[in-house]
Design an enzyme around this catalytic site. Structure first.
Site, PDB file in Angstrom:
ATOM      1  N   ASN A  69       0.850  -1.190   0.000  1.00  0.00           N
ATOM      2  CA  ASN A  69       0.000   0.000   0.000  1.00  0.00           C
ATOM      3  C   ASN A  69       0.895   1.253   0.000  1.00  0.00           C
ATOM      4  O   ASN A  69       1.515   1.597   1.006  1.00  0.00           O
ATOM      5  CB  ASN A  69      -0.902  -0.042   1.250  1.00  0.00           C
ATOM      6  CG  ASN A  69      -1.882   1.103   1.301  1.00  0.00           C
ATOM      7  OD1 ASN A  69      -1.578   2.207   0.878  1.00  0.00           O
ATOM      8  ND2 ASN A  69      -3.061   0.834   1.831  1.00  0.00           N
ATOM      9  N   ASP A  74      -0.752  -3.737   9.911  1.00  0.00           N
ATOM     10  CA  ASP A  74      -2.120  -4.135   9.587  1.00  0.00           C
ATOM     11  C   ASP A  74      -3.066  -3.188  10.306  1.00  0.00           C
ATOM     12  O   ASP A  74      -2.865  -2.869  11.485  1.00  0.00           O
ATOM     13  CB  ASP A  74      -2.409  -5.589   9.962  1.00  0.00           C
ATOM     14  CG  ASP A  74      -3.590  -6.114   9.152  1.00  0.00           C
ATOM     15  OD1 ASP A  74      -3.481  -6.176   7.909  1.00  0.00           O
ATOM     16  OD2 ASP A  74      -4.639  -6.442   9.743  1.00  0.00           O
ATOM     17  N   LYS A 130      -2.577  14.627   9.857  1.00  0.00           N
ATOM     18  CA  LYS A 130      -3.083  13.255  10.085  1.00  0.00           C
ATOM     19  C   LYS A 130      -2.062  12.439  10.875  1.00  0.00           C
ATOM     20  O   LYS A 130      -2.400  11.786  11.862  1.00  0.00           O
ATOM     21  CB  LYS A 130      -3.404  12.576   8.742  1.00  0.00           C
ATOM     22  CG  LYS A 130      -3.914  11.149   8.926  1.00  0.00           C
ATOM     23  CD  LYS A 130      -4.171  10.401   7.623  1.00  0.00           C
ATOM     24  CE  LYS A 130      -4.495   8.931   7.920  1.00  0.00           C
ATOM     25  NZ  LYS A 130      -4.580   8.089   6.732  1.00  0.00           N
ATOM     26  N   HIS A 188      -3.728   6.603  14.115  1.00  0.00           N
ATOM     27  CA  HIS A 188      -3.404   5.242  14.532  1.00  0.00           C
ATOM     28  C   HIS A 188      -1.989   4.849  14.069  1.00  0.00           C
ATOM     29  O   HIS A 188      -1.172   4.401  14.840  1.00  0.00           O
ATOM     30  CB  HIS A 188      -4.459   4.297  13.936  1.00  0.00           C
ATOM     31  CG  HIS A 188      -4.847   4.677  12.524  1.00  0.00           C
ATOM     32  ND1 HIS A 188      -5.472   5.863  12.240  1.00  0.00           N
ATOM     33  CD2 HIS A 188      -4.616   4.089  11.327  1.00  0.00           C
ATOM     34  CE1 HIS A 188      -5.632   5.970  10.919  1.00  0.00           C
ATOM     35  NE2 HIS A 188      -5.124   4.908  10.341  1.00  0.00           N
TER      36      HIS A 188
HETATM   37  P1  ITT Z   1      -0.806  -4.042   3.046  1.00  0.00           P
HETATM   38  O1  ITT Z   1      -1.481  -5.246   3.669  1.00  0.00           O
HETATM   39  O2  ITT Z   1      -0.024  -4.388   1.825  1.00  0.00           O
HETATM   40  O3  ITT Z   1       0.013  -3.245   4.034  1.00  0.00           O
HETATM   41  P2  ITT Z   1      -3.527  -3.088   2.644  1.00  0.00           P
HETATM   42  O4  ITT Z   1      -4.078  -1.902   1.909  1.00  0.00           O
HETATM   43  O5  ITT Z   1      -4.052  -4.443   2.251  1.00  0.00           O
HETATM   44  O6  ITT Z   1      -1.945  -3.023   2.538  1.00  0.00           O
HETATM   45  P3  ITT Z   1      -4.544  -3.561   5.336  1.00  0.00           P
HETATM   46  O7  ITT Z   1      -4.586  -5.035   5.145  1.00  0.00           O
HETATM   47  O8  ITT Z   1      -3.958  -3.038   6.598  1.00  0.00           O
HETATM   48  O9  ITT Z   1      -3.757  -2.811   4.171  1.00  0.00           O
HETATM   49  O10 ITT Z   1      -6.030  -3.086   5.082  1.00  0.00           O
HETATM   50  C1  ITT Z   1      -6.610  -2.076   5.731  1.00  0.00           C
HETATM   51  C2  ITT Z   1      -7.574  -1.306   4.848  1.00  0.00           C
HETATM   52  O11 ITT Z   1      -8.078  -0.302   5.717  1.00  0.00           O
HETATM   53  C3  ITT Z   1      -6.894  -0.597   3.690  1.00  0.00           C
HETATM   54  O12 ITT Z   1      -7.108  -1.230   2.478  1.00  0.00           O
HETATM   55  C4  ITT Z   1      -7.565   0.768   3.689  1.00  0.00           C
HETATM   56  O13 ITT Z   1      -8.709   0.723   2.859  1.00  0.00           O
HETATM   57  C5  ITT Z   1      -7.997   0.953   5.117  1.00  0.00           C
HETATM   58  N1  ITT Z   1      -7.030   1.811   5.820  1.00  0.00           N
HETATM   59  C6  ITT Z   1      -5.832   1.466   6.382  1.00  0.00           C
HETATM   60  N2  ITT Z   1      -5.232   2.527   6.926  1.00  0.00           N
HETATM   61  C7  ITT Z   1      -6.060   3.575   6.708  1.00  0.00           C
HETATM   62  C8  ITT Z   1      -5.985   4.938   7.016  1.00  0.00           C
HETATM   63  O14 ITT Z   1      -4.941   5.472   7.632  1.00  0.00           O
HETATM   64  N3  ITT Z   1      -7.002   5.719   6.633  1.00  0.00           N
HETATM   65  C9  ITT Z   1      -8.069   5.214   5.979  1.00  0.00           C
HETATM   66  N4  ITT Z   1      -8.215   3.933   5.647  1.00  0.00           N
HETATM   67  C10 ITT Z   1      -7.212   3.117   6.005  1.00  0.00           C
END
Ligand code: ITT
Length: 189
Positions: free
Chosen positions: A9, A68, A171, A176
């Site tokens: 991401n 995560d 932000k 978090h």
């Molecule tokens: P990686 O696993 O490769 O790190 P991912 O996008 O799949 O990337 P996650 O499994 O942690 O990440 O998924 C969490 C989801 O929550 C992510 O796809 C976003 O849509 C959302 N998310 C995570 N952090 C966020 C943030 O700071 N603000 C808004 N949405 C967020």
């Protein structure tokens, strides 16, 4: 010190790059040739963070950390939580995810929610975790163009704007992820 950040991401990478001090050089998954999707099979946010970091250590041999994150909505018993990325389907479509959440909350007054990030660090044969939480509410409509994911519908309690209306610096101060990474940085000192 060089450390792999095990994420695909790019928004997470951008946020964390702005926070780590110069003596920590972040290496991306692309830099180590890891292009496959890393499995996330755990029923918990903490479990998935550990699974991602362990995967990179096992298959590529690098010490690393993974993030995560989940959005936990009180009135929905913590949903979407660990399923945040694929809430509306496997395409990981942020707009569809937000629409699904707004629909579910349509007639619900309790809009309380929190973002939770767990960072798992694999270093010198040990695993450490760091948790950051940001509390706020889910708005009734999307606002703002910045950020990513659920940012347009999440208003942290410290602000009158959504995360998507705040600069990356604002932000990061209260988010978090910002809170979790500060703990990681202190640990590495
Ligand atoms: P990686 O696993 O490769 O790190 P991912 O996008 O799949 O990337 P996650 O499994 O942690 O990440 O998924 C969490 C989801 O929550 C992510 O796809 C976003 O849509 C959302 N998310 C995570 N952090 C966020 C943030 O700071 N603000 C808004 N949405 C967020």
């Amino acid at each position: 010190m060089k450390l792999v950040f095990a994420t695909s991401n790019l928004n997470k990478l951008k946020e964390i790059q702005a926070l780590v001090p110069d003596h920590i050089q972040l290496i991306s998954l692309a830099d180590i040739g890891c292009t496959e999707e890393i499995p996330e099979n755990s029923p918990t946010i903490e479990g998935n963070a550990i699974e991602k970091a362990n995967y990179v250590k096992k298959h590529y041999g690098y010490d690393c950390f993974a993030d995560d994150t989940g959005l936990e909505v009180e009135a929905l018993n913590g949903e979407p939580g660990v399923y945040s990325a694929r809430y509306a389907g496997k395409e990981k479509d942020a707009n569809a995810n937000m629409d699904k959440l707004l629909n579910k909350l349509e007639n619900i007054n309790n809009r309380s929610a929190q973002f939770k990030t767990v960072i798992a660090l694999v270093l010198n044969g040990k695993v450490e975790t760091f948790t950051g939480i940001c509390s706020g509410i889910i708005t009734h409509e999307k606002k703002g163009e910045k950020g990513f994911g659920y940012d347009p519908i999440f208003r942290p309690k410290e602000h009158k704007e959504t995360f998507a209306q705040l600069s990356l610096i604002e932000k990061n101060k209260i988010s978090h992820r910002g809170r979790a990474i500060q703990q990681l940085i202190s640990y590495l000192k």
